[in-house]
Design a protein around this motif. Structure first.
Motif, PDB file in Angstrom:
ATOM      1  N   VAL A 100      71.385  21.203  76.444  1.00  0.00           N
ATOM      2  CA  VAL A 100      71.778  22.563  77.083  1.00  0.00           C
ATOM      3  C   VAL A 100      73.376  22.544  76.570  1.00  0.00           C
ATOM      4  N   TYR A 101      73.469  23.857  76.415  1.00  0.00           N
ATOM      5  CA  TYR A 101      75.055  24.428  75.828  1.00  0.00           C
ATOM      6  C   TYR A 101      75.391  25.329  76.720  1.00  0.00           C
ATOM      7  N   LEU A 126      64.814  26.119  80.282  1.00  0.00           N
ATOM      8  CA  LEU A 126      64.407  24.954  79.646  1.00  0.00           C
ATOM      9  C   LEU A 126      63.422  23.941  80.941  1.00  0.00           C
ATOM     10  N   ILE A 127      64.008  23.972  82.116  1.00  0.00           N
ATOM     11  CA  ILE A 127      63.051  23.287  83.040  1.00  0.00           C
ATOM     12  C   ILE A 127      62.457  24.047  83.973  1.00  0.00           C
ATOM     13  N   GLY A 128      62.417  25.629  83.683  1.00  0.00           N
ATOM     14  CA  GLY A 128      61.688  26.316  84.795  1.00  0.00           C
ATOM     15  C   GLY A 128      60.335  26.348  85.144  1.00  0.00           C
ATOM     16  N   TRP A 149      72.649  28.175  76.671  1.00  0.00           N
ATOM     17  CA  TRP A 149      70.966  28.290  75.794  1.00  0.00           C
ATOM     18  C   TRP A 149      70.611  26.858  75.511  1.00  0.00           C
ATOM     19  N   TRP A 150      69.780  26.407  75.012  1.00  0.00           N
ATOM     20  CA  TRP A 150      69.232  25.089  74.484  1.00  0.00           C
ATOM     21  C   TRP A 150      68.609  24.977  73.076  1.00  0.00           C
ATOM     22  N   ASP A 151      68.630  23.985  72.573  1.00  0.00           N
ATOM     23  CA  ASP A 151      67.887  23.564  71.422  1.00  0.00           C
ATOM     24  C   ASP A 151      67.089  22.429  71.675  1.00  0.00           C
ATOM     25  N   PHE A 164      74.406  19.091  79.074  1.00  0.00           N
ATOM     26  CA  PHE A 164      73.500  17.701  79.321  1.00  0.00           C
ATOM     27  C   PHE A 164      72.430  17.564  78.250  1.00  0.00           C
ATOM     28  N   ARG A 165      71.953  16.515  78.137  1.00  0.00           N
ATOM     29  CA  ARG A 165      70.958  16.281  77.141  1.00  0.00           C
ATOM     30  C   ARG A 165      69.758  15.725  77.924  1.00  0.00           C
TER      31      ARG A 165
END
Length: 686
Positions: free
Chosen positions: A180-181, A150-152, A277-279, A244-245
């Motif tokens: 983020v899950y 996500l933030i890389g 993972w994230w959505d 977190f969101r």
């Protein structure tokens, strides 16, 4: 103008700086990029379009002009979507100049030049105002700055700067939020990528050094196609948790932070790994959702989007922790500008703020010297049993044994079997230090001698004034990228000839190069042309990719771990070249040509190449194909090595109803001993 680029030299086992054309980096960036993958990601593209259209509508309903800031525009696709959705003007930012130039042409081709301005800068360098890059601030922020973690790619600092300097006081964001899950699991398979397990020999157990077992491990995330992991390979210790969101419509801080989540352990087990993972929700209501979750979380028969530019994450806890069913625990995600990592503790009280954990970094050297696949290979017990069985066939109590491989466990096997003297050659001081600690931990520092010299510099004195009667290797070298790079063993064997007895046994006896024509389920997308995307002409991008793939380096095979990328065998595996380690490296080029017949229907996307090592006459190990299902053609690949993939420039369609009935792929292979280079050409025949 020329540039120098690092390339593996199998003749020396080192990375050489090779002079290349000035456009080398450009061609590599395009050829190896995920642009084609993203253009083919229909799920992503549709979700972005619906989210952009909804954002433009919300701005228009407030009576405002829709001014878009598109950071990381790439091909300009999202900006063109915005104009199509009714945006009044778009500022499309792209820092990579070749892509910015392509975006200008694509925008012009599609007739949007009057409404889209492409800015070739980093977003933090963009100026606003008279004479600036942007005449006015934007009120719609569109971004695709995400990576698997996500933030890389520095999404948070870019958002923070844009929101403060480039956006109006009120703005819409597409995507609107990210979630983020994570799930805590026990997994012998995944944990084997991070720790060296005890090794059971005939008469003793080899223990890893204590500092290796307590080491936090590699600092980088392990990104993987979790969909290809068998759910039986792990035991869930928690439910899937929201960690977190990030709300992109609110001011974002890129400061380091911790996100604790309390939970109750679902079962007894060893907490080892965090799957994550994230959505992204494209709209405030969360009705337009794009998810990176693995396939086994989708309902049965539900179509699963495939993408390689966004995968899933595997995080390793610093140390394994035993947990009991019903135990109250706290999983904390720690995050800085670019990385996420996890810690597991007892729950803290509301008054306590979670302690910020330092970013993990390897202290033992093993995680710097060995990658994930190498850990898995060293922990592969069935593979180790084959080497043990082979060594028992060739070693005697009088054997003087020399191992030529990086960080290999074969010297330990040779000593346990009873070789008189055992030496091992390490190519780097880091590898030498790592093996010294392993030998010292197991009281074998005097029994196994390390030789840190290049093979051509070894003297009789380095070997106790003896000659080698058994030269062994896996072979494995840390600099190797493609299967044939490990032929450095052959060059080492040739350089060591003067230090070997006339009847010296060499293990492996030989290496054979195999090829297999395949149909990929999805991997073909990363090299597939895409002339149109969501109704927009992106043929310029197609031409750029094709031109880059015609560049010399890109015509060669590229490494991929095929256990993550399902494919079907369309031909039988074919041995195309054999390298006899009992002989020295030849001086003349070795050439072979022929064809592989396609025996199954399907779309032939490319050819897979791998090595198989003949340890003894009756024992072999493969770094590639393990099994083919006779009915379906589905392939099973060795999971601890990357295979070489040669993508065909033109595809062969052998599906039912196609015009081709019988077909083959012609190959031409040349091994250049002076360079240690393998040149190849594969051409489909109809």
């Amino acid at each position: 103008m020329k540039v120098f680029c690092g390339r593996v030299n199998p003749t020396t086992g080192a990375v050489d700086w090779v002079e290349e054309d000035e456009n080398y980096d450009y061609h590599q960036e395009i050829a190896r990029s995920s642009y084609a993958d993203m253009l083919h990601d229909k799920d992503r593209n549709e979700k972005y379009y619906h989210g952009i259209r909804a954002a433009v509508r919300r701005v228009k309903e407030r009576g405002e002009e829709a001014v878009v800031l598109d950071i990381g525009t790439g091909t300009g696709l999202l900006s063109m979507m915005a104009v199509t959705a009714g945006a009044d003007y778009c500022y499309a930012i792209e820092v990579f100049k070749p892509m910015a130039d392509a975006a200008v042409k694509i925008v012009q081709t599609n007739g949007f030049s009057d409404k889209i301005k492409v800015i070739n800068k980093h977003s933090t360098e963009v100026t606003v105002g008279p004479g600036g890059d942007m005449v006015r601030r934007a009120n719609i922020l569109i971004t695709e700055l995400f990576d698997t973690e996500l933030i890389g790619e520095g999404a948070l600092p870019s958002y923070e700067h844009a929101q403060r300097n480039l956006m109006q006081e009120r703005w819409e964001a597409v995507p609107h939020r990210a979630t983020v899950y994570a799930q805590l699991v026990e997994s012998h398979r995944l944990w084997s990528w991070n720790k060296l397990f005890p090794i059971q020999l005939d008469c003793r157990t080899i223990q890893p050094p204590p500092e290796m077992q307590s080491c936090p491990g590699a600092p980088s995330v392990c990104d993987v196609q979790l969909s290809q992991l068998n759910p039986g390979d792990f035991t869930p210790l928690s439910d899937i948790m929201v960690i977190f969101r990030v709300d992109f419509s609110q001011h974002i801080s890129s400061s380091a932070a911790s996100h604790p989540v309390n939970f109750t352990s679902a079962t007894n087990g060893a907490a080892q790994v965090v799957l994550s993972w994230w959505d992204i929700d494209m709209d405030p209501e969360g009705t337009i959702n794009c998810s990176m979750k693995p396939s086994w979380l989708y309902p049965r028969l539900h179509p699963v989007p495939w993408r390689d530019h966004w995968m899933q994450c595997v995080y390793f806890l610093p140390e394994e922790k035993k947990v009991a069913q019903g135990e109250e625990l706290c999983l904390t995600a720690h995050q800085d500008d670019y990385c996420i990592w996890y810690s597991l503790t007892k729950p803290s009280t509301e008054e306590d703020s979670p302690a910020f954990s330092e970013h993990p970094a390897c202290r033992c050297g093993a995680h710097i010297n060995w990658n994930r696949a190498r850990f898995g290979e060293l922990n592969d017990q069935s593979r180790m049993e084959k080497y043990k069985k082979a060594l028992k066939k060739i070693l005697t109590p009088s054997s003087v044994c020399l191992c030529v491989s990086d960080g290999s466990l074969l010297p330990l096997l040779a000593h346990s079997i009873g070789a008189a003297r055992v030496y091992t050659m390490e190519s780097s001081s880091m590898s030498q230090h790592l093996m010294e600690k392993l030998f010292q931990t197991n009281h074998l520092k005097e029994a196994i001698q390390i030789v840190q010299k290049s093979p051509d510099k070894v003297t009789a004195a380095d070997l106790g004034d003896s000659k080698v009667s058994a030269l062994i290797g896996e072979p494995f070298f840390t600099t190797s990228l493609l299967p044939w790079h490990n032929l450095y063993f052959w060059y080492s064997r040739s350089a060591l000839s003067g230090n070997m007895t006339k009847d010296c046994t060499v293990l492996p006896l030989s290496a054979s190069l195999y090829v297999l024509a395949v149909e990929f389920r999805d991997l073909w997308r990363i090299r597939s042309p895409c002339r149109s995307c969501e109704g927009f002409d992106v043929s310029i991008m197609d031409e750029m990719i094709k031109k880059s793939l015609d560049f010399r380096e890109s015509q060669e095979a590229e490494p991929h771990p095929l256990w993550e990328y399902p494919c079907r065998a369309l031909s039988d595996p074919t041995k195309v070249m054999t390298f006899d380690f009992r002989e020295t490296v030849p001086t003349d080029d070795v050439k072979t040509e022929g064809s592989v017949n396609l025996v199954r229907p399907g779309m032939c996307h490319g050819v897979v190449l791998w090595m198989e090592y003949q340890l003894t006459e009756d024992i072999s190990v493969s770094t590639g194909l393990l099994q083919v299902d006779d009915e379906t053609g589905d392939c099973q690949w060795y999971p601890h090595s990357k295979q070489g993939i040669y993508f065909l420039s033109s595809l062969l369609d052998l599906r039912p109803g196609s015009s081709h009935s019988h077909s083959s792929v012609t190959y031409q292979l040349t091994f250049h001993p002076q360079l240690g280079d393998l040149r190849m050409s594969f051409t489909p025949d109809s």
